[in-house]
Write a protein that holds these residues in place. Structure first.
Motif, short mmCIF file in Angstrom:
data_model
loop_
_atom_site.label_atom_id
_atom_site.label_comp_id
_atom_site.label_asym_id
_atom_site.label_seq_id
_atom_site.Cartn_x
_atom_site.Cartn_y
_atom_site.Cartn_z
N LEU A 46 34.23 -57.14 5.58
CA LEU A 46 33.05 -56.28 5.32
C LEU A 46 32.43 -56.86 3.89
O LEU A 46 31.23 -56.34 3.76
CB LEU A 46 33.89 -54.90 4.78
CG LEU A 46 34.39 -54.18 5.89
CD1 LEU A 46 35.09 -52.91 5.44
CD2 LEU A 46 33.20 -53.74 6.87
N ARG A 47 33.15 -57.68 3.48
CA ARG A 47 32.40 -58.40 2.08
C ARG A 47 30.99 -58.97 2.52
O ARG A 47 30.25 -58.91 1.78
CB ARG A 47 33.26 -59.37 1.46
CG ARG A 47 34.62 -58.65 0.97
CD ARG A 47 35.40 -59.55 0.06
NE ARG A 47 34.75 -60.30 -1.09
CZ ARG A 47 35.44 -61.29 -1.62
NH1 ARG A 47 36.47 -61.68 -1.51
NH2 ARG A 47 34.86 -61.72 -2.83
N GLU A 48 30.99 -59.36 3.83
CA GLU A 48 29.61 -60.12 4.09
C GLU A 48 28.66 -59.18 4.61
O GLU A 48 27.38 -59.52 4.85
CB GLU A 48 30.06 -60.85 5.75
CG GLU A 48 30.98 -61.94 5.33
CD GLU A 48 31.45 -62.67 6.64
OE1 GLU A 48 30.59 -62.65 7.63
OE2 GLU A 48 32.40 -63.40 6.67
N LEU A 49 28.67 -57.85 4.81
CA LEU A 49 27.92 -56.79 5.11
C LEU A 49 26.80 -56.46 3.58
O LEU A 49 27.37 -56.54 2.62
CB LEU A 49 28.61 -55.51 5.30
CG LEU A 49 29.40 -55.43 6.56
CD1 LEU A 49 29.76 -54.15 6.83
CD2 LEU A 49 28.57 -55.90 7.88
N THR A 50 25.61 -56.27 3.87
CA THR A 50 24.61 -56.01 3.06
C THR A 50 25.02 -54.48 2.74
O THR A 50 25.64 -53.74 3.22
CB THR A 50 23.37 -55.88 3.56
OG1 THR A 50 23.17 -54.98 4.51
CG2 THR A 50 23.04 -57.55 3.94
N PRO A 51 24.54 -54.15 1.40
CA PRO A 51 24.64 -52.44 1.12
C PRO A 51 24.06 -51.67 2.21
O PRO A 51 24.83 -50.68 2.47
CB PRO A 51 24.03 -52.48 -0.33
CG PRO A 51 24.03 -53.98 -0.74
CD PRO A 51 23.94 -54.80 0.50
N ARG A 52 23.29 -52.04 2.79
CA ARG A 52 22.45 -51.00 3.83
C ARG A 52 23.36 -51.00 4.98
O ARG A 52 23.52 -49.98 5.76
CB ARG A 52 21.25 -51.80 4.07
CG ARG A 52 20.31 -50.76 5.19
CD ARG A 52 20.30 -49.50 4.96
NE ARG A 52 18.87 -48.96 4.35
CZ ARG A 52 18.67 -47.85 3.90
NH1 ARG A 52 19.50 -47.00 3.80
NH2 ARG A 52 17.36 -47.91 3.14
N LEU A 88 27.14 -48.55 8.63
CA LEU A 88 28.70 -48.48 9.12
C LEU A 88 29.24 -47.23 8.79
O LEU A 88 29.97 -46.70 9.74
CB LEU A 88 29.28 -49.74 8.50
CG LEU A 88 31.11 -49.88 8.94
CD1 LEU A 88 31.27 -50.06 10.29
CD2 LEU A 88 31.64 -50.98 8.00
N ALA A 89 29.26 -46.70 7.66
CA ALA A 89 29.92 -45.54 7.31
C ALA A 89 29.31 -44.32 8.36
O ALA A 89 30.07 -43.46 8.72
CB ALA A 89 29.46 -45.05 5.90
N THR A 138 18.68 -39.89 8.80
CA THR A 138 19.28 -39.79 7.47
C THR A 138 19.14 -40.83 6.48
O THR A 138 18.82 -40.59 5.44
CB THR A 138 21.00 -40.14 7.83
OG1 THR A 138 21.49 -39.17 8.83
CG2 THR A 138 21.76 -40.06 6.54
N LEU A 139 18.70 -42.11 6.98
CA LEU A 139 18.57 -43.26 5.80
C LEU A 139 16.82 -43.42 5.72
O LEU A 139 16.36 -44.09 5.11
CB LEU A 139 19.11 -44.61 6.39
CG LEU A 139 20.68 -44.55 6.46
CD1 LEU A 139 20.99 -46.08 6.96
CD2 LEU A 139 21.19 -44.24 5.11
N VAL A 140 16.23 -42.60 6.68
CA VAL A 140 14.61 -42.64 6.47
C VAL A 140 14.03 -44.09 6.90
O VAL A 140 13.46 -44.65 6.18
CB VAL A 140 14.19 -42.00 5.26
CG1 VAL A 140 12.54 -41.75 5.43
CG2 VAL A 140 14.88 -40.88 4.81
N GLY A 175 23.44 -54.36 15.31
CA GLY A 175 23.84 -55.51 15.93
C GLY A 175 24.52 -56.50 14.79
O GLY A 175 25.26 -57.19 15.14
N ASN A 176 23.90 -56.66 13.54
CA ASN A 176 24.41 -57.39 12.46
C ASN A 176 25.82 -57.12 12.06
O ASN A 176 26.59 -58.05 11.82
CB ASN A 176 23.62 -57.53 11.41
CG ASN A 176 22.05 -58.11 11.52
OD1 ASN A 176 21.94 -58.83 12.36
ND2 ASN A 176 21.20 -57.78 10.59
N ILE A 177 26.04 -55.77 12.15
CA ILE A 177 27.35 -55.33 11.73
C ILE A 177 28.51 -55.76 12.69
O ILE A 177 29.58 -56.18 12.62
CB ILE A 177 27.31 -53.70 11.65
CG1 ILE A 177 26.64 -53.37 10.45
CG2 ILE A 177 28.78 -53.42 11.88
CD1 ILE A 177 26.38 -51.96 10.26
N PHE A 178 28.23 -55.67 14.03
CA PHE A 178 29.02 -55.97 15.16
C PHE A 178 29.20 -57.42 14.94
O PHE A 178 30.40 -57.96 15.27
CB PHE A 178 28.50 -55.60 16.29
CG PHE A 178 28.90 -54.23 16.82
CD1 PHE A 178 30.13 -53.47 16.87
CD2 PHE A 178 27.98 -53.44 17.30
CE1 PHE A 178 30.47 -52.35 16.99
CE2 PHE A 178 28.20 -51.99 17.27
CZ PHE A 178 29.59 -51.38 17.49
#
Length: 218
Positions: free
Chosen positions: A152-158, A163-164, A178-180, A191-194
Motif C-alpha cells: 500500500l505504501r506504493e499507492l499514490t494519495p489519489r 481504494l478506500a 465522489t472525487l469529481v 488498474g494501477n491499484i490492482f
C-alpha cells in the motif's frame, strides 16, 4: 423495496420504519430479537433486511448471528447490519457468510450513518441490489493495521482514496462522482491499484471488494 427491520431499541426501530415508509419503501416486519428476524426473513423474503448487531438476550452479537442464519436459510438474502461501534471481526463474519450463502448483498455500517439519510438510503439500495457496503471506519481500521512493508505504501494519495471507496463497494462511476474526476481516470487508478497490489481485475463488484479486503487483512 420490501424491508425487514430488526432492532431491540424501539425508538431507532420506529424511526427506521418511518424513514423507509416516507421514502416509498414497504416495511413488511419490524422485530426486536434475532429469532424473530430469522422468522421474518423466511416468511416475507424481503428485498433487504436492516439488522442491529447487538440484540437480546446478551446484547453481544445475536443480531449478526441471526443475520448469518437468515442468509443460510434464504440464500442470497440481502442484509445491512448496523453497529454502534466498529468491530472488524463482525465485518469478517458477515463477509464469510457470502461464501456459505452463495453471494448476495451485504453491508456493515455504523448507526451514526443513518443520520445521513441520503447516504444511508443509497447504501441500502446498493445492498438490496446485491452489492457490498462497508463503513469507511472499518476500511480505515483495516488500512491502519497494515504492516510497514506492505505494498500500500506504493499507492499514490489519489489511489488510496480510490481504494478506500472501492472497499466501500462503490462502482467506478460512483467513485468518479465522489472525487469529481472522469470515469476514465478512475479506471486508470483502479488498474494501477490492482497491479501494485498484485490482485486480478474483476468485473464483479462483490468479488472485487472481497479481493481488496482480503489483501488489506493480510
Amino acid at each position: 423495496m420490501r424491508v425487514v427491520i430488526a432492532d431491540d431499541a424501539v425508538l431507532l426501530r420506529e424511526g427506521l420504519v418511518r424513514l423507509l415508509t416516507e421514502s416509498g419503501h414497504q416495511v413488511v416486519a419490524a422485530v426486536g430479537d434475532g429469532d424473530a428476524l430469522v422468522e421474518a426473513v423466511v416468511t416475507h423474503r424481503p428485498d433487504v433486511s436492516v439488522v442491529d448487531v447487538r440484540m437480546p438476550p446478551s446484547h453481544t452479537d445475536e443480531g449478526l448471528r441471526a443475520a448469518v442464519e437468515a442468509r443460510r436459510l434464504v440464500p442470497r438474502t440481502p442484509v445491512l447490519v448496523l453497529s454502534q461501534y466498529v468491530e472488524v471481526s463482525y465485518a469478517d463474519d458477515l463477509l464469510a457468510s457470502t461464501g456459505e450463502a452463495g453471494g448476495g448483498g451485504i453491508g456493515y455500517l455504523l448507526k451514526d450513518r443513518v443520520a445521513a439519510i441520503d447516504e444511508f438510503l443509497d447504501a441500502l439500495a446498493r445492498v438490496a441490489g446485491g452489492g457490498t457496503v462497508l463503513d469507511p471506519e472499518v476500511v480505515g481500521q483495516l488500512l491502519v493495521r497494515r504492516r510497514r512493508d506492505d505494498p500500500l505504501r506504493e499507492l499514490t494519495p489519489r489511489e488510496r482514496e480510490v481504494l478506500a471507496l472501492m472497499a466501500e463497494g462503490r462502482s467506478n462511476t460512483a467513485i468518479a462522482r465522489t472525487l469529481v474526476v472522469s470515469d476514465g481516470a478512475v479506471e486508470k487508478h483502479v488498474g494501477n491499484i490492482f497491479t501494485k497490489l498484485g490482485l486480478p481485475p474483476d468485473a464483479d463488484q462483490h468479488r472485487r471488494v472481497r479481493a481488496v479486503l482480503a489483501h488489506l487483512r493480510a
